[in-house]
Enzyme design. Structure first.
Site, PDB file in Angstrom:
ATOM      1  N   CYS A   1      -6.475   4.487  -3.114  1.00 58.79           N
ATOM      2  CA  CYS A   1      -6.701   3.046  -3.131  1.00 58.79           C
ATOM      3  C   CYS A   1      -8.036   2.607  -3.733  1.00 58.79           C
ATOM      4  O   CYS A   1      -8.064   1.744  -4.605  1.00 58.79           O
ATOM      5  CB  CYS A   1      -6.521   2.463  -1.731  1.00 58.79           C
ATOM      6  SG  CYS A   1      -7.393   3.322  -0.427  1.00 58.79           S
TER       7      CYS A   1
ATOM      8  N   GLU B   1       0.826  -1.207   0.000  1.00 61.73           N
ATOM      9  CA  GLU B   1       0.000   0.000   0.000  1.00 61.73           C
ATOM     10  C   GLU B   1       0.863   1.261   0.000  1.00 61.73           C
ATOM     11  O   GLU B   1       1.834   1.376   0.757  1.00 61.73           O
ATOM     12  CB  GLU B   1      -0.932   0.001   1.214  1.00 61.73           C
ATOM     13  CG  GLU B   1      -1.949  -1.133   1.155  1.00 61.73           C
ATOM     14  CD  GLU B   1      -3.112  -0.922   2.104  1.00 61.73           C
ATOM     15  OE1 GLU B   1      -3.675   0.180   2.121  1.00 61.73           O
ATOM     16  OE2 GLU B   1      -3.447  -1.870   2.826  1.00 61.73           O
ATOM     17  N   ASP B   2       0.488   2.179  -0.872  1.00 60.53           N
ATOM     18  CA  ASP B   2       1.009   3.552  -0.848  1.00 60.53           C
ATOM     19  C   ASP B   2       2.513   3.633  -1.120  1.00 60.53           C
ATOM     20  O   ASP B   2       3.254   4.272  -0.368  1.00 60.53           O
ATOM     21  CB  ASP B   2       0.681   4.221   0.493  1.00 60.53           C
ATOM     22  CG  ASP B   2      -0.805   4.261   0.791  1.00 60.53           C
ATOM     23  OD1 ASP B   2      -1.582   3.706   0.002  1.00 60.53           O
ATOM     24  OD2 ASP B   2      -1.198   4.842   1.806  1.00 60.53           O
TER      25      ASP B   2
ATOM     26  N   ASP C   1       0.165  -0.330  -4.778  1.00 60.29           N
ATOM     27  CA  ASP C   1      -1.237  -0.171  -5.187  1.00 60.29           C
ATOM     28  C   ASP C   1      -1.567   1.234  -5.685  1.00 60.29           C
ATOM     29  O   ASP C   1      -2.652   1.469  -6.185  1.00 60.29           O
ATOM     30  CB  ASP C   1      -2.197  -0.608  -4.064  1.00 60.29           C
ATOM     31  CG  ASP C   1      -2.295   0.376  -2.907  1.00 60.29           C
ATOM     32  OD1 ASP C   1      -1.379   1.213  -2.725  1.00 60.29           O
ATOM     33  OD2 ASP C   1      -3.293   0.300  -2.159  1.00 60.29           O
ATOM     34  N   HIS C   2      -0.663   2.152  -5.539  1.00 56.46           N
ATOM     35  CA  HIS C   2      -0.657   3.495  -6.160  1.00 56.46           C
ATOM     36  C   HIS C   2       0.550   4.200  -5.584  1.00 56.46           C
ATOM     37  O   HIS C   2       1.406   3.555  -4.963  1.00 56.46           O
ATOM     38  CB  HIS C   2      -1.960   4.283  -5.921  1.00 56.46           C
ATOM     39  CG  HIS C   2      -2.368   4.384  -4.493  1.00 56.46           C
ATOM     40  ND1 HIS C   2      -1.700   5.178  -3.582  1.00 56.46           N
ATOM     41  CD2 HIS C   2      -3.365   3.775  -3.796  1.00 56.46           C
ATOM     42  CE1 HIS C   2      -2.278   5.052  -2.394  1.00 56.46           C
ATOM     43  NE2 HIS C   2      -3.278   4.194  -2.493  1.00 56.46           N
TER      44      HIS C   2
END
Length: 625
Positions: free
Chosen positions: A83, A43-44, A251-252
């Site tokens: 997200c 994540e992130d 995820d980004h």
């Protein structure tokens, strides 16, 4: 005697010959058994903090180990910098503004397009065991039959013997919330990463707090990499490395200020490495151990998994596969284009679209007065955001560092190779006129072709479109094209735009008027010729949001205190998404840039509005109790 032996011989030969097709069929079946596929998402994380992708990053040995028998993809882009929108794009293979999944957080969920299922459902239909551990976060109503299991306990190990599997493992240690430390934490926790071992990006102030935040974030990435290693070891112990594709990707983009929630490279450009299993090298035409330079977007991930599994990619998905025996290395490396979108993030509205083609990035700010740093409560839990804002308010930032808190140009162009942090806007440089025109045209063709539903306000879509967003977009495609053309009047000189703008302000279509007012706000004082007409709209337009937008323009040009009109519209609204858009204008007008005061009373706001979770964030910021 000889006749009997000959008869037995021929019978035996017939049996053997008759069994050959079955043997070949079984061999072929074994050869065609699809590979297992595992995704490890973190994540992130943008690519800027991993040494494998950027010289300002840190070592990530476990991710690096995947590359030893795999491929490094150094041009991978989330289509959205947050997200829920990014994951909705991934699970559908569709651009979110086309299917109504572009808003974060969702106020309502939308259905899948009529012709499509979430892509793991197609795997299940073909016998795959599909598991997700465990984040979903879709803005879409989930299709039937997507996952065999989606939970914190989900594992490929519960499948039937020899059943192929698709497994997603999500790592959350580097999520934005991990940067919500306190000043006391800084005194008691020393990061593992040396605070002088990296460069602070040029749009950030080079302060002790930003150094600490950078170091701590890199620590989280180190821990993320260790968790990647745990998943790899589990697959190794299970004997699955030779028959399993392993994808690692973020995820980004990252969470340092101005990244997550923004269409800059730090919000979109993610790392990706794919381990290619020994038994399935024939499905990949790129040399193992090489770096793929072709562009990959999140819309392409689902189609790629289906392609590797030997499943036809359904019509209606926007993406295309980037791995599989039919994907040629030369064609893959020639791909050089990606599109992205930003709309609402929690309580903060904006509307930005971007295209990157090769080294050039074109960003279209449709509401440029909504400056990047407009309050977004969750973002500003991070101390670095708070310090950045405080230093701006004190006048202690340079021009590049200050840009986050100031109105943006409608168009921006960056040479990413020369300017990786997008600090030098080339859009008005005559040398780049042809490039700007080309990228603008490509972006418009893409937005019109979807078509892009965000040219209607969100509350209009909730009321009219979200039972079947794709069908609504198709039905109103010509209307959306017209709104895009009106929005693009803001790219002309006011002299050249004036007549068409006047026509749009007089239109019977409320959303033509809506975009015309926004264009007037983009022009600012140049549009004072429209003052009388817009004053009438501020008081009499049938649409509340148009009255608010008209008051917003008049406030920007110092012709009206907008508080009475905006507050009245807020009290009248019984739609949370409409009220939220009104509150976005109120927050803008209340910001240091304009400093208008609002006397808003909670008991005069509709209960259905005031109890909405996103509205509550804005009310908290505006200190409305």
């Amino acid at each position: 005697m000889y006749t009997l032996k000959l008869s037995i011989f021929f019978k035996t030969l017939a049996i053997v010959l008759g069994s050959i097709p079955a043997i070949f069929s079984q061999t072929k079946l074994m050869e065609e058994r699809p590979p297992n596929i595992v995704w490890i998402t973190s994540e992130d994380n943008s690519k800027h903090y991993l040494e494998l992708f950027d010289d300002n990053g840190i070592p990530t040995p476990n991710i690096q180990s995947l590359a030893e028998n795999g491929l490094i993809f150094n041009r991978v882009f989330s289509n959205a910098p947050v997200c829920s929108v990014a994951r909705s794009t991934i699970i559908t293979g569709c651009y979110a503004p086309r299917i109504g999944a572009q808003y974060h957080r969702k106020i309502v969920t939308v259905p899948m397009p009529d012709s499509l299922k979430m892509f793991p459902a197609y795997l299940r239909q073909q016998g795959f065991y599909t598991t997700n551990n465990s984040k979903e976060d879709y803005n879409i109503i989930k299709s039937d039959g997507v996952w065999d299991e989606s939970s914190k306990k989900a594992s490929w190990k519960n499948r039937k013997e020899n059943q192929p599997f698709f497994h997603v493992f999500n790592i959350g240690v580097s999520h934005e919330s991990s940067m919500h430390f306190t000043a006391k934490d800084m005194e008691t926790t020393l990061p593992e990463t040396d605070q002088n071992s990296f460069r602070i990006q040029p749009n950030h102030p080079n302060t002790e707090l930003f150094k600490y935040t950078n170091a701590l974030y890199r620590d989280k990435i180190r821990e993320m990499d260790r968790q990647v290693g745990n998943v790899i070891n589990e697959l190794r112990t299970d004997g699955r490395l030779d028959d399993t594709f392993i994808f690692y990707f973020g995820d980004h983009g990252g969470v340092l200020p101005g990244s997550k929630g923004y269409l800059y490279e730090t919000g979109l450009h993610v790392p990706m490495v794919v381990h290619v299993p020994e038994k399935y090298k024939h499905l990949v035409n790129s040399p193992v151990g090489s770096t793929v330079k072709g562009f990959v977007s999140f819309i392409d991930l689902g189609p790629t998994v289906l392609n590797l599994a030997g499943i036809s990619i359904p019509q209606g998905m926007d993406g295309k596969a980037f791995l599989g025996k039919d994907i040629k290395n030369e064609e893959l490396n020639a791909r050089d284009e990606t599109y992205s979108y930003a709309d609402r993030f929690d309580e903060k509205y904006d509307m930005v679209r971007a295209i990157r083609k090769g080294k050039y990035k074109y960003i279209r700010n449709y509401q440029p007065f909504n400056f990047d740093g407009l309050m977004n409560n969750y973002r500003y839990k991070q101390l670095a955001y708070q310090e950045w804002q405080a230093l701006y308010d004190k006048g202690e930032l340079n021009k590049i560092q200050s840009a986050f808190f100031e109105s943006r140009p409608p168009e921006m162009l960056f040479d990413i190779d020369a300017d990786p942090y997008e600090t030098k806007n080339l859009a008005n440089d005559p040398k780049y006129k042809t490039i700007v025109r080309d990228l603008r045209s490509r972006l418009n063709s893409w937005a019109k072709g979807m078509p892009d539903l965000s040219f209607y306000p969100e509350h209009v879509l909730i009321e009219n479109a979200f039972e079947n967003p794709v069908a609504y977009g198709t039905k109103h495609k010509k209307d959306i094209e017209k709104y895009i053309e009106i929005a693009d009047l803001g790219l002309l000189s006011f002299k050249d735009a004036k007549n068409a703008l006047t026509t749009a302000l007089d239109s019977s279509d409320p959303w033509e008027r809506y975009w015309a007012i926004i264009v007037c706000s983009t022009f600012g004082k140049q549009a004072m010729l429209m003052e009388a007409k817009i004053k009438t709209m501020a008081n009499k337009d049938p649409e509340r949001i148009n009255r608010v937008r008209a008051a917003e323009f008049l406030a920007m040009v110092k012709q009206l205190d907008p508080s009475a009109i905006m507050t009245k519209a807020l009290y009248e609204s019984d739609k949370p998404s409409e009220a939220l858009l009104i509150l976005n204008s109120i927050a803008l007008m209340n910001s240091g840039k304009f400093n208008y005061n609002f006397d808003i009373h909670l008991d005069q706001i509709s209960k259905v509005v005031s109890e909405d979770s996103e509205v509550m964030r804005r009310l908290e910021f505006l200190k409305i109790q």
